[in-house]
Write a protein that holds these residues in place. Structure first.
Motif, PDB file in Angstrom:
ATOM      1  N   ASP A 180       5.466  -1.853   6.550  1.00 11.50           N
ATOM      2  CA  ASP A 180       4.100  -1.852   7.098  1.00 11.50           C
ATOM      3  C   ASP A 180       3.828  -0.580   7.886  1.00 11.50           C
ATOM      4  OD1 ASP A 180       4.027  -4.407   6.048  1.00 11.50           O
ATOM      5  OD2 ASP A 180       4.402  -5.394   7.956  1.00 11.50           O
ATOM      6  N   ASP A 202       1.947   0.832   4.515  1.00 14.87           N
ATOM      7  CA  ASP A 202       1.282  -0.471   4.535  1.00 14.87           C
ATOM      8  C   ASP A 202       0.203  -0.565   3.470  1.00 14.87           C
ATOM      9  OD1 ASP A 202       1.131  -3.030   6.095  1.00 14.87           O
ATOM     10  OD2 ASP A 202      -0.985  -2.443   6.046  1.00 14.87           O
ATOM     11  N   ARG A 203       0.083  -1.759   2.886  1.00 12.72           N
ATOM     12  CA  ARG A 203      -0.844  -1.904   1.760  1.00 12.72           C
ATOM     13  C   ARG A 203      -2.309  -1.797   2.171  1.00 12.72           C
ATOM     14  NH1 ARG A 203       0.781  -7.553   1.739  1.00 12.72           N
ATOM     15  NH2 ARG A 203      -1.008  -8.817   2.278  1.00 12.72           N
ATOM     16  N   GLU A 236       3.246   0.063  -0.945  1.00 14.98           N
ATOM     17  CA  GLU A 236       3.173  -1.361  -1.294  1.00 14.98           C
ATOM     18  C   GLU A 236       1.728  -1.752  -1.599  1.00 14.98           C
ATOM     19  OE1 GLU A 236       4.794  -3.518   2.073  1.00 14.98           O
ATOM     20  OE2 GLU A 236       2.904  -3.364   3.144  1.00 14.98           O
TER      21      GLU A 236
END
Ligand code: C2E
Ligand code: CA
Ligand code: CA
Ligand code: CA
Length: 279
Positions: A180, A202-203, A236
């Motif tokens: 993250d 982080d997505r 991610e």
């Protein structure tokens, strides 16, 4: 106004009681989840952006409770942390993931790195390196095939202790990544002192990468920062070919997300990996 306040209070009270009751029910059911074999791991592949090869998988916890049905990790993990149950559960996760990789190799898959999520509660346990060592010894997983994901907030808390713990874990031979990344503020000087191998972007920065210029600038800065610190980058939440393309051109190392595969139960991930390996 007084009347309104009272009504508001009455409106909220049952909701809060409901929440407290739900928390208690989850905690009680979670206490027995391990012995009842209600926990499983799903696996999501990570792909090398240069070669297209699958390098590893992230293990993600799933819980199907007899009383409560499927409970998402975002709901039960905070309660597992509060109650301390995350320690035995986290240990089970590491052991199960390690055993799975050894079994997949024995079944003919190439060696894959398995990443497990580690809670801040586990990270603060001084015997963590010994536990990790015992799991590697018991399962026979080569240390280099285990990756531990720490959240950025974990590492920010008590910086000196965190630095020492990352050193001790790296001395075991496992890989460490900061999960993250970008959601907390961490100083570059501090990041440099942690013994880590990878940053997982982080997505929330990936979702609108196709159109959002701020996200493009942030992701580009993270990739170049990581490169200059000698760290690999994992993106991610990659969901579109456009995102994959952008990341690839930036020089991001690894991608993970629904575009490549959703997290799958072990037998399904085994078949997926086998077909990808071209055998
Ligand atoms: P995380 O570590 O950031 O894991 C990634 C989450 O993003 C997973 O949610 C995954 O299913 C989801 N995801 C993957 N690809 C995509 C995508 O392309 N788009 C979108 N929208 N989502 C994607 P999941 O499995 O629900 O896990 C939620 C969180 O629960 C994890 O976030 C992690 O913080 C925690 N967690 C899961 N397993 C464990 C565990 O074994 N131990 C601990 N301590 N925490 C865990
Ligand atoms: Ca993770
Ligand atoms: Ca993450
Ligand atoms: Ca995230």
């Amino acid at each position: 106004a007084k009347q309104e306040g009272r009504n508001t209070f009455r409106l909220f009270e049952p909701k809060m009681q409901e929440r407290a009751a739900r928390h208690l029910a989850i905690e009680n059911a979670l206490r027995r989840a391990l012995e009842r074999n209600e926990l499983t791991l799903h696996y999501q592949p990570q792909q090398c952006l240069k070669s297209g090869r699958i390098l590893g998988v992230e293990a993600l916890l799933r819980w199907k409770s007899a009383e409560l049905g499927d409970v998402p990790p975002a709901e039960f993990i905070p309660l597992a942390e509060e109650s301390g149950l995350i320690v035995p559960i986290g240990e089970w996760v590491m052991r199960t993931a390690a055993r799975q990789m050894v079994a997949w190799m024995a079944a003919g898959l190439p060696p894959l790195v398995v990443a497990v999520n580690l809670s801040m509660v586990q990270f603060r346990q001084s015997n963590l390196p010994a536990r990790v060592g015992a799991i590697l010894a018991d399962t026979g997983l080569p240390a280099g095939l285990l990756e531990i994901e720490l959240t950025e907030s974990v590492s920010m808390n008590q910086p000196e202790a965190a630095i020492a713990m990352t050193r001790a874990l790296q001395a075991c031979g496992v890989m460490l990544s900061v999960d993250d990344f970008g959601t907390c503020y961490s100083s570059l000087a501090y990041l440099k002192r942690l013994s880590i191998d990878k940053l997982k972007i982080d997505r929330s920065f990936i979702g609108e990468l196709d159109t959002d210029h701020d996200d493009q600038a942030i992701v580009s800065a993270i990739v170049s920062l990581a490169g200059s610190l000698g760290l690999q980058t994992v993106a991610e939440g990659v969901e579109s070919p456009g995102q994959l393309d952008f990341l690839s051109r930036l020089g991001c190392d690894i991608a993970q997300g629904y575009l490549i595969s959703r997290p799958l139960a072990a037998p399904d991930m085994f078949r997926w990996l086998k077909s990808r390996a071209g055998s």
